[in-house]
Design a protein around this motif. Structure first.
Motif, short mmCIF file in Angstrom:
data_model
loop_
_atom_site.label_atom_id
_atom_site.label_comp_id
_atom_site.label_asym_id
_atom_site.label_seq_id
_atom_site.Cartn_x
_atom_site.Cartn_y
_atom_site.Cartn_z
N ARG A 1 10.81 5.92 4.62
CA ARG A 1 11.28 6.65 5.82
C ARG A 1 12.44 5.90 6.48
O ARG A 1 13.44 6.50 6.88
N ILE B 1 3.79 15.33 1.22
CA ILE B 1 4.40 14.36 2.14
C ILE B 1 5.79 13.98 1.66
O ILE B 1 6.76 13.97 2.44
N ARG C 1 0.02 13.82 -1.35
CA ARG C 1 1.17 12.89 -1.40
C ARG C 1 2.44 13.63 -1.81
O ARG C 1 3.53 13.33 -1.32
N THR D 1 0.85 -1.19 0.00
CA THR D 1 0.00 0.00 0.00
C THR D 1 0.89 1.23 0.00
O THR D 1 2.07 1.17 0.36
N TRP D 2 0.32 2.39 -0.37
CA TRP D 2 1.11 3.62 -0.45
C TRP D 2 1.69 3.98 0.91
O TRP D 2 2.86 4.34 1.03
N SER D 3 0.88 3.86 1.98
CA SER D 3 1.35 4.22 3.31
C SER D 3 2.44 3.26 3.81
O SER D 3 3.40 3.68 4.47
N ASN D 4 2.30 1.96 3.48
CA ASN D 4 3.33 0.99 3.89
C ASN D 4 4.65 1.26 3.19
O ASN D 4 5.73 1.21 3.78
N GLN E 1 6.42 6.57 -8.17
CA GLN E 1 5.97 7.87 -7.66
C GLN E 1 6.41 9.00 -8.56
O GLN E 1 5.68 9.95 -8.84
N LEU F 1 5.60 4.12 1.98
CA LEU F 1 6.12 5.37 2.54
C LEU F 1 6.90 5.09 3.81
O LEU F 1 7.97 5.67 4.06
N GLY F 2 6.38 4.17 4.63
CA GLY F 2 7.08 3.78 5.86
C GLY F 2 8.43 3.16 5.56
O GLY F 2 9.42 3.44 6.25
#
Length: 324
Positions: A41, A91, A88, A32-35, A69, A37-38
């Protein structure tokens, strides 16, 4: 009967075995996009940047996501259908994400330099480094960009962040003769901070080496100007010019006389040198010419400032011109 039992066993067995998709879901985090992104990071915490190299074998999935992206961002910018959103973009910008590929290439080369150091123990990559010719050229370009910043150039050519990353790796900015030249340039900068100019007197006993170096720069500069073999370069000329270096000897003589005036003041408590000052007749004449140049507006602001700091008296009464 037997065939029915066998079919039942096969049916139960296949229903109990997980599908390929199910097996993947139990061993990998969903993309997923949030995963992702993690993961990015975490990558930045370790490497100091978000530019995951495309050839980074241990993070292929993250590298592909980063590339995706970038692709979606430019689709959005050009008005085409895209899953990228302004939120996004914000972010990723706050994370220091780079949208242009050439910016990522810099970090690819940095990773190559890290590998070189792990193998050889230093960052001194030869210009013609056969295993990776591109790395040798890249290292040279970093040194050139750094020198450009020393010359008062636009810092965007080599951001402070990149200098920091290279310093942490133990990058060597100057090699060969460059090392000695920039060491002496550093001494000249310190001299200017103290004295307000770059004209180190030839008789400056406290720093003979610097005085000789200054004289040498002047000599090789005129060799270059006249087409003779010289170690002077256009880049070094620019650096010295920006520092306020004087190429003509008579300009240095002015600062020699200023130093004589400082000595006079230390002895006598003022700068009122008689025109016929027997211990140093040249100083008396020089002081007179400074006053005359000042009244004719032919004295530079820099020289006026230096004389004012010393407490120079621009107008004298006739009674104050007596011989000391």
């Amino acid at each position: 009967m037997v065939s029915q039992k066998v079919s039942k066993i096969i049916d139960v067995t296949t229903r109990e075995l997980p599908t390929t998709r199910e097996r993947r879901s139990t061993t990998a985090t969903p993309m997923t996009w949030s995963n992702m992104l993690g993961e990015l990071r975490k990558y930045k915490e370790i490497h100091g940047h978000c530019s995951v190299p495309a050839r980074f074998s241990s993070k292929k999935r993250l590298a592909k996501w980063v590339s995706k992206q970038r692709k979606e961002y430019w689709e959005m910018k050009e008005g085409r259908s895209s899953i990228m959103t302004a939120e996004r973009v914000d972010i990723l910008n706050n994370l220091g994400f780079k949208w242009k590929l050439h910016e990522d290439n810099w970090h690819d080369m940095l990773d190559d330099l890290k590998e070189y150091k792990e193998r050889r123990g230093d960052c001194l990559v030869p210009l013609k480094y056969v295993p990776n010719p591109q790395l040798g050229k890249w290292v040279k370009s970093q040194r050139e960009a750094y020198k450009h910043t020393l010359n008062g150039g636009n810092p965007s050519s080599l951001m402070k962040k990149r200098i920091t990353l290279l310093n942490k790796l133990g990058f060597v900015w100057f090699v060969g003769y460059d090392i000695k030249w920039f060491v002496m340039l550093g001494e000249l900068r310190k001299y200017k901070e103290t004295h307000g100019h770059c004209s180190v007197p030839a008789r400056c006993s406290s720093n003979k080496r610097l005085a000789n170096w200054v004289s040498k720069q002047r000599q090789v500069y005129y060799d270059m100007k006249e087409g003779r073999s010289s170690i002077m370069t256009a880049e070094r000329v620019d650096i010295l010019n920006n520092l306020g270096f004087k190429w003509k000897m008579h300009e240095d003589n002015w600062h020699d006389m200023l130093d004589d005036l400082k000595e006079f003041k230390e002895r006598h408590g003022d700068c009122i040198v008689p025109q016929k000052y027997s211990p140093n007749p040249q100083l008396g004449r020089w002081v007179y010419t400074q006053r005359r140049a000042y009244t004719r507006n032919s004295l530079t602001k820099e020289r006026i400032t230096l004389l004012n700091k010393l407490g120079f008296v621009w107008k004298l009464r006739k009674s104050r011109t007596l011989i000391k």
